[in-house]
Design an enzyme around this catalytic site. Structure first.
Site, mmCIF file in Angstrom:
data_model
loop_
_atom_site.group_PDB
_atom_site.id
_atom_site.type_symbol
_atom_site.label_atom_id
_atom_site.label_comp_id
_atom_site.label_asym_id
_atom_site.label_seq_id
_atom_site.Cartn_x
_atom_site.Cartn_y
_atom_site.Cartn_z
ATOM 1 N N TYR A 144 0.857 -1.202 0.000
ATOM 2 C CA TYR A 144 0.000 0.000 0.000
ATOM 3 C C TYR A 144 0.892 1.250 0.000
ATOM 4 C CZ TYR A 144 -2.509 3.806 2.353
ATOM 5 O OH TYR A 144 -2.991 5.040 2.726
ATOM 6 N N LYS A 148 1.584 4.332 -2.589
ATOM 7 C CA LYS A 148 1.300 5.735 -2.211
ATOM 8 C C LYS A 148 2.517 6.607 -2.573
ATOM 9 C CE LYS A 148 -1.973 7.202 -0.301
ATOM 10 N NZ LYS A 148 -3.251 7.703 -0.911
HETATM 11 N N1 LIG Z 1 -7.234 6.448 7.091
HETATM 12 C C1 LIG Z 1 -5.995 6.859 7.370
HETATM 13 O O1 LIG Z 1 -5.523 6.795 8.509
HETATM 14 C C2 LIG Z 1 -5.160 7.460 6.280
HETATM 15 C C3 LIG Z 1 -5.606 7.532 4.957
HETATM 16 N N2 LIG Z 1 -4.835 8.115 4.002
HETATM 17 C C4 LIG Z 1 -5.323 8.249 2.631
HETATM 18 O O2 LIG Z 1 -6.546 8.967 2.683
HETATM 19 C C5 LIG Z 1 -7.378 8.603 1.588
HETATM 20 C C6 LIG Z 1 -8.771 8.304 2.090
HETATM 21 O O3 LIG Z 1 -8.708 7.217 2.994
HETATM 22 P P1 LIG Z 1 -9.975 6.727 3.822
HETATM 23 O O4 LIG Z 1 -11.056 7.716 3.723
HETATM 24 O O5 LIG Z 1 -9.460 6.304 5.134
HETATM 25 O O6 LIG Z 1 -10.355 5.400 3.006
HETATM 26 P P2 LIG Z 1 -11.776 4.848 2.535
HETATM 27 O O7 LIG Z 1 -11.551 3.422 2.167
HETATM 28 O O8 LIG Z 1 -12.827 5.149 3.517
HETATM 29 O O9 LIG Z 1 -12.060 5.697 1.216
HETATM 30 C C7 LIG Z 1 -11.474 5.421 -0.013
HETATM 31 C C8 LIG Z 1 -12.531 5.549 -1.107
HETATM 32 O O10 LIG Z 1 -11.916 5.281 -2.364
HETATM 33 C C9 LIG Z 1 -12.845 4.555 -3.148
HETATM 34 N N3 LIG Z 1 -12.165 3.805 -4.190
HETATM 35 C C10 LIG Z 1 -11.296 2.769 -4.008
HETATM 36 N N4 LIG Z 1 -10.922 2.299 -5.192
HETATM 37 C C11 LIG Z 1 -11.532 3.057 -6.147
HETATM 38 C C12 LIG Z 1 -11.533 3.041 -7.565
HETATM 39 N N5 LIG Z 1 -10.843 2.132 -8.266
HETATM 40 N N6 LIG Z 1 -12.267 3.965 -8.221
HETATM 41 C C13 LIG Z 1 -12.999 4.876 -7.532
HETATM 42 N N7 LIG Z 1 -13.038 4.929 -6.186
HETATM 43 C C14 LIG Z 1 -12.319 4.019 -5.508
HETATM 44 C C15 LIG Z 1 -13.539 3.643 -2.154
HETATM 45 O O11 LIG Z 1 -14.768 3.162 -2.650
HETATM 46 C C16 LIG Z 1 -13.683 4.557 -0.951
HETATM 47 O O12 LIG Z 1 -14.935 5.209 -0.957
HETATM 48 C C17 LIG Z 1 -6.673 7.460 0.895
HETATM 49 O O13 LIG Z 1 -5.977 7.945 -0.222
HETATM 50 C C18 LIG Z 1 -5.663 6.956 1.922
HETATM 51 O O14 LIG Z 1 -4.540 6.395 1.294
HETATM 52 C C19 LIG Z 1 -3.621 8.669 4.314
HETATM 53 C C20 LIG Z 1 -3.142 8.620 5.584
HETATM 54 C C21 LIG Z 1 -3.862 8.010 6.663
HETATM 55 C C1 LIG Z 2 -2.643 -2.693 17.837
HETATM 56 C C2 LIG Z 2 -3.940 -2.519 17.148
HETATM 57 C C3 LIG Z 2 -4.769 -3.703 16.865
HETATM 58 C C4 LIG Z 2 -4.298 -1.297 16.820
HETATM 59 C C5 LIG Z 2 -5.529 -0.976 16.070
HETATM 60 C C6 LIG Z 2 -5.392 0.316 15.350
HETATM 61 C C7 LIG Z 2 -4.760 0.169 13.978
HETATM 62 C C8 LIG Z 2 -5.758 -0.548 13.092
HETATM 63 C C9 LIG Z 2 -4.380 1.565 13.467
HETATM 64 C C10 LIG Z 2 -3.241 2.166 14.294
HETATM 65 C C11 LIG Z 2 -2.428 3.058 13.365
HETATM 66 C C12 LIG Z 2 -3.280 3.138 12.132
HETATM 67 C C13 LIG Z 2 -2.719 3.629 10.847
HETATM 68 C C14 LIG Z 2 -3.271 3.219 9.640
HETATM 69 C C15 LIG Z 2 -4.392 2.212 9.622
HETATM 70 C C16 LIG Z 2 -4.992 1.863 10.972
HETATM 71 C C17 LIG Z 2 -3.913 1.740 12.022
HETATM 72 C C18 LIG Z 2 -2.922 0.653 11.643
HETATM 73 C C19 LIG Z 2 -2.689 3.639 8.315
HETATM 74 C C20 LIG Z 2 -1.850 2.468 7.818
HETATM 75 C C21 LIG Z 2 -3.777 3.952 7.294
HETATM 76 C C22 LIG Z 2 -3.238 4.351 5.967
HETATM 77 C C23 LIG Z 2 -2.037 5.237 5.995
HETATM 78 O O1 LIG Z 2 -1.746 5.873 5.023
HETATM 79 C C24 LIG Z 2 -1.163 5.281 7.185
HETATM 80 C C25 LIG Z 2 -1.878 4.938 8.461
HETATM 81 C C26 LIG Z 2 -0.916 4.873 9.631
HETATM 82 C C27 LIG Z 2 -1.620 4.633 10.930
#
Ligand SMILES: NC(=O)C1=CN([C@@H]2O[C@H](COP(=O)(O)OP(=O)(O)OC[C@H]3O[C@@H](n4cnc5c(N)ncnc54)[C@H](O)[C@@H]3O)[C@@H](O)[C@H]2O)C=CC1
Ligand SMILES: CC(C)=CCC[C@@H](C)[C@H]1CC[C@H]2C3=C(CC[C@]12C)[C@@]1(C)CCC(=O)C[C@@H]1CC3
Length: 345
Positions: A144, A148
């Site tokens: 992943y 990215k």
């Molecule tokens: N959740 C986190 O902690 C972090 C997320 N990100 C980035 O933030 C962005 C949003 O993440 P979230 O909202 O957590 O994920 P999410 O899974 O809730 O949202 C992603 C969306 O992208 C859509 N999608 C996936 N493949 C697709 C495709 N082929 N065509 C059109 N749409 C598509 C999905 O249907 C979904 O609605 C992502 O780019 C992720 O890499 C970055 C850092 C941390």
């Molecule tokens: C130990 C345990 C079971 C923790 C549960 C929480 C985890 C699922 C999250 C803790 C840090 C999070 C994190 C992401 C996903 C969810 C966690 C692993 C990402 C990998 C999501 C996508 C990114 O781009 C980076 C995030 C870093 C932190």
């Protein structure tokens, strides 16, 4: 001191707008008077004022329809990291992002804000107050993250003032908040299976967790500052809560807030990492015979057991970024938003 310039046009598209971050972004954009189109492979809600276009971002024709008359694109679509599907990550995050860039330039889109990730510089070892100067990870923690990195490079390289296409990348870390499908649900599921008793390492490692509204704020600021004369063109910016917290304190606050016990017993980091690696290898080798997904993947162990927090000085300086919601309030709002995940429900 950064000066904010109002956008010339408020017609935008959110690719990935059905997702966790995407939907929060759409809601805030509507509040701010933007006209919003969502492009996503699924439609997860309906909102007055939002036009939905359902499609795969690898399909340029579908994108071109959604991007008609749009001047600003937010690209926050990605397969979930937990899907652990190398081919899918490559297809969507790399090939798909190339298609998004082509579609944007063909449709005359002027600005693009990419949701990248602070993890693009993380190799599983400590990062303390890391700046955007850090090099991309040579050994990213998973596929992943590898994709990215490629995605961010593509988007920043596409920034071209002469052709009137400006790009910027926002790198959030550990996004949490209401409707998050990942962090809280995985945490609660692990606790319900009795596996949240242990702290990996000595528990002193500091990590950034970022409340979703702060991430949204960073994206909209970036869009509004993205002008040919701005220093943010073609650059990446960390966006966090600017309040690094002990990983295990954050998890404990969430768990206790939802009525579960906080983890108490310590396990050595390298023992857990080794076990997670072994389990992951087994799950890959046995995939044709049995499908099992270990909760503690090497990636999660690295995220849970090391310091990794990032400086937001550059976003403060270039765009006047300041988190709007504190960690304490963010945790409170998040806990209150999950009544169905409370212990005993
Ligand atoms: N959740 C986190 O902690 C972090 C997320 N990100 C980035 O933030 C962005 C949003 O993440 P979230 O909202 O957590 O994920 P999410 O899974 O809730 O949202 C992603 C969306 O992208 C859509 N999608 C996936 N493949 C697709 C495709 N082929 N065509 C059109 N749409 C598509 C999905 O249907 C979904 O609605 C992502 O780019 C992720 O890499 C970055 C850092 C941390
Ligand atoms: C130990 C345990 C079971 C923790 C549960 C929480 C985890 C699922 C999250 C803790 C840090 C999070 C994190 C992401 C996903 C969810 C966690 C692993 C990402 C990998 C999501 C996508 C990114 O781009 C980076 C995030 C870093 C932190």
């Amino acid at each position: 001191m950064a000066t904010r310039i109002r956008p010339s046009s408020k017609r935008c598209a959110v690719i990935g707008g059905s997702g966790f971050l995407g939907r929060h972004l759409v809601e805030k954009l509507l509040d701010k008077g933007y006209t919003v189109s969502v492009f996503d492979i699924r439609q997860s809600y309906e909102l007055p004022g939002v036009t939905f276009h359902q499609g795969d971002l690898c399909d340029k024709l579908g994108l071109l329809t959604a991007l008609r008359d749009v001047s600003l694109v937010f690209h926050c679509a990605s397969p979930a990291p937990a899907s652990d599907n190398k081919a899918l990550f490559e297809r969507v995050n790399i090939q798909g992002t190339k298609t998004v860039i082509e579609a944007c330039t063909e449709a005359g889109v002027q600005k693009m804000v990419l949701t990248s990730s602070a993890s693009v510089v993380f190799e599983g070892t400590d990062i303390k107050n890391g700046s955007e100067e850090l090099p991309y990870a040579k050994k990213p923690i998973d596929y992943y993250t590898q994709t990215k990195i490629e995605q961010e490079k593509l988007v920043l390289k596409a920034c071209n003032k002469d052709r009137g296409f400006l790009t910027v990348a926002i790198r959030p870390h550990g996004i949490f908040g209401p409707r998050d499908p990942q962090l809280v649900p995985i945490l609660v599921d692990t606790a319900r299976r009795g596996k949240m008793k242990f702290i990996i390492g000595d528990g002193s490692n500091l990590v950034d967790f970022t409340y979703v509204e702060n991430v949204v704020h960073g994206h909209i600021l970036a869009a509004e500052f993205l002008r040919p004369e701005s220093p943010i063109c073609g650059k990446a910016y960390h966006i966090t809560n600017d309040e690094p917290v002990r990983f295990w304190d954050f998890m404990s606050d969430m768990l206790v807030g939802l009525g579960y016990a906080a983890p108490r017993y310590h396990l050595p980091y390298f023992l857990v990492y080794g076990l997670a690696l072994l389990l992951w290898l087994l799950s890959v080798l046995l995939r044709p015979l049995v499908a099992f997904k270990p909760t503690f993947t090497p990636m999660r162990v690295a995220l849970a057991g090391t310091h990794h927090f990032y400086s937001v000085s550059k976003a403060k300086q270039d765009m006047g970024y300041k988190p709007l919601v504190s960690l304490k309030d963010g945790i409170k709002r998040t806990v209150e938003s999950y009544p169905h995940l409370r212990h005993g429900v």
